[in-house]
Design an enzyme around this catalytic site. Structure first.
Site, PDB file in Angstrom:
ATOM      1  N   HIS A 212       0.736  -1.009  -0.060  1.00 29.21           N
ATOM      2  CA  HIS A 212       0.050   0.019   0.114  1.00 29.21           C
ATOM      3  C   HIS A 212       1.136   1.113  -0.063  1.00 29.21           C
ATOM      4  O   HIS A 212       0.665   2.433  -0.599  1.00 29.21           O
ATOM      5  CB  HIS A 212      -0.892   0.191   1.248  1.00 29.21           C
ATOM      6  CG  HIS A 212      -1.948  -0.914   1.425  1.00 29.21           C
ATOM      7  ND1 HIS A 212      -1.732  -2.174   2.238  1.00 29.21           N
ATOM      8  CD2 HIS A 212      -3.064  -1.369   0.572  1.00 29.21           C
ATOM      9  CE1 HIS A 212      -2.880  -2.754   2.236  1.00 29.21           C
ATOM     10  NE2 HIS A 212      -3.550  -2.475   1.192  1.00 29.21           N
TER      11      HIS A 212
ATOM     12  N   GLU B 187      -0.800  -2.974  -9.203  1.00 27.50           N
ATOM     13  CA  GLU B 187      -0.890  -3.931 -10.488  1.00 27.50           C
ATOM     14  C   GLU B 187      -1.038  -5.305  -9.879  1.00 27.50           C
ATOM     15  O   GLU B 187      -1.472  -6.182 -10.591  1.00 27.50           O
ATOM     16  CB  GLU B 187       0.538  -4.008 -11.258  1.00 27.50           C
ATOM     17  CG  GLU B 187       0.683  -2.806 -12.060  1.00 27.50           C
ATOM     18  CD  GLU B 187       1.924  -2.614 -13.038  1.00 27.50           C
ATOM     19  OE1 GLU B 187       2.816  -3.687 -12.743  1.00 27.50           O
ATOM     20  OE2 GLU B 187       1.969  -1.988 -13.855  1.00 27.50           O
TER      21      GLU B 187
HETATM   22  P1  AMP Z   1      -6.509  -3.795  -0.694  1.00 21.68           P
HETATM   23  O1  AMP Z   1      -6.583  -3.134   0.760  1.00 21.68           O
HETATM   24  O2  AMP Z   1      -6.218  -4.933  -0.684  1.00 21.68           O
HETATM   25  O3  AMP Z   1      -7.759  -3.448  -1.483  1.00 21.68           O
HETATM   26  O4  AMP Z   1      -5.502  -3.016  -1.640  1.00 21.68           O
HETATM   27  C1  AMP Z   1      -5.419  -1.700  -1.948  1.00 21.68           C
HETATM   28  C2  AMP Z   1      -4.559  -1.260  -3.064  1.00 21.68           C
HETATM   29  O5  AMP Z   1      -3.295  -1.664  -2.812  1.00 21.68           O
HETATM   30  C3  AMP Z   1      -5.086  -1.748  -4.382  1.00 21.68           C
HETATM   31  O6  AMP Z   1      -4.848  -0.764  -5.316  1.00 21.68           O
HETATM   32  C4  AMP Z   1      -3.901  -2.851  -4.476  1.00 21.68           C
HETATM   33  O7  AMP Z   1      -3.889  -3.483  -5.798  1.00 21.68           O
HETATM   34  C5  AMP Z   1      -2.700  -2.293  -3.744  1.00 21.68           C
HETATM   35  N1  AMP Z   1      -1.860  -3.353  -3.354  1.00 21.68           N
HETATM   36  C6  AMP Z   1      -1.966  -4.395  -2.556  1.00 21.68           C
HETATM   37  N2  AMP Z   1      -1.061  -5.325  -2.410  1.00 21.68           N
HETATM   38  C7  AMP Z   1       0.140  -4.488  -3.180  1.00 21.68           C
HETATM   39  C8  AMP Z   1       1.532  -5.051  -3.481  1.00 21.68           C
HETATM   40  N3  AMP Z   1       1.947  -5.964  -3.005  1.00 21.68           N
HETATM   41  N4  AMP Z   1       2.013  -4.275  -4.404  1.00 21.68           N
HETATM   42  C9  AMP Z   1       1.419  -2.865  -4.850  1.00 21.68           C
HETATM   43  N5  AMP Z   1       0.211  -2.664  -4.638  1.00 21.68           N
HETATM   44  C10 AMP Z   1      -0.744  -3.509  -3.696  1.00 21.68           C
END
Ligand code: AMP
Length: 288
Positions: free
Chosen positions: A42, A156
């Site tokens: 994040h 991504e």
């Molecule tokens: P989430 O809290 O899982 O809904 O993720 C929030 C944002 O963080 C989304 O745009 C995800 O794609 C991004 N995200 C989650 N894990 C990663 C990661 N390992 N690398 C880059 N972005 C991430």
């Protein structure tokens, strides 16, 4: 001694976000929507947002509309205090963490929804999570309307989600630039994810096989193996693991997400598998 004061704005209502936006007028605003349980992945989005925009706002909202009835909405990790400290450390300017009734005042089953095109959501994760991308597109649309960002940042890692949001912003003439950020990984290749905390020790040891299988398939394709043969090898590498269920492993066009068989064509390889009960996804560019 009390807790140290937080240096950023905390908004829980739409009005509070609006008054923060009034204060930020004249400056560009970058928005990072999340479901909390924040990690370095994040923060890669926050870092990119800070380099691109004057002000950065993060939302923390576990969106019930994007979880299926048998999915992990109830036990999705929640760690607000810790998330605030991480936001502080990474220089976030504001955090919006609304309750469910702020986002869905009529209840989430009674809300108007956004329907992404079937071509984008019928395959890959959409085939295993019916309704998921309607929930994602709907909440992101609402959050965009509330926050009014200049740019919004998505990982991504959730590649199908990134394409759904990019298409939504284009198709509906939304005045926001969608920026994709590369996946942050552990040293052994496992993509960072809030759900990784649920992996047992044994599952955690096996989890890097997902990225390894993608990397091998990519090298094989780039050195002349056919896409179908490379995909078959990568699939068998995952299906041979104990207590691991492969959901899909496919090579797709990076924008339309339709299957690709020409090794010279633009191509991304995407995978989802359950390690025990923990569903992991990953993807890798083959040809941009
Ligand atoms: P989430 O809290 O899982 O809904 O993720 C929030 C944002 O963080 C989304 O745009 C995800 O794609 C991004 N995200 C989650 N894990 C990663 C990661 N390992 N690398 C880059 N972005 C991430």
């Amino acid at each position: 001694m009390g807790k140290p004061a937080l240096s950023f704005e905390i908004a829980t209502t739409v009005t509070q976000v609006e008054s923060w936006r009034t204060k930020t007028s004249g400056r560009t605003v970058g928005f990072v929507p999340t479901m909390g349980a924040l990690h370095e992945g994040h923060m890669a989005l926050v870092d990119t947002a800070r380099k691109t925009c004057d002000q950065v706002i993060v939302s923390i909202f576990v969106n019930p509309l994007q979880f299926g009835p048998n999915e992990d909405f109830g036990k999705y990790p929640r760690s607000l205090e810790q998330d605030f400290l991480i936001c502080q450390k990474f220089g976030v300017d504001a955090v919006f963490h609304p309750s469910i009734d702020i986002i869905y005042p009529q209840g989430e089953t009674e809300t108007t929804t956004v329907q992404p095109p079937a071509q984008l959501i019928s395959g890959l994760c959409g085939a295993f999570r019916p309704g998921h991308f309607i929930g994602v597109a709907t909440v992101v649309n609402k959050l965009f309307n509330i926050v009014q960002p200049d740019c919004a940042f998505f990982g991504e890692k959730d590649y199908q989600q990134l394409q759904v949001i990019k298409h939504m912003a284009d198709d509906l003439n939304m005045n926001v630039k969608i920026i994709g950020v590369p996946t942050m990984r552990e040293e052994d290749g496992l993509a960072l994810s809030s759900r990784n905390v649920y992996l047992s020790e044994a599952q955690r040891k096996l989890a890097p096989t997902l990225y390894a299988a993608l990397s091998e398939a990519k090298s094989a394709i780039l050195s002349g193996t056919s896409i179908s043969a490379a995909v078959a090898i990568a699939k068998s590498r995952i299906t041979s693991l104990d207590d691991v269920t492969l959901q899909y492993l496919e090579c797709c066009n990076p924008r339309t997400l339709q299957p690709v068989s020409d090794p010279q064509a633009p191509c991304r390889i995407l995978v989802a598998a359950k390690y025990g009960d923990v569903r992991l996804i990953d993807n890798l560019v083959v040809n941009p």
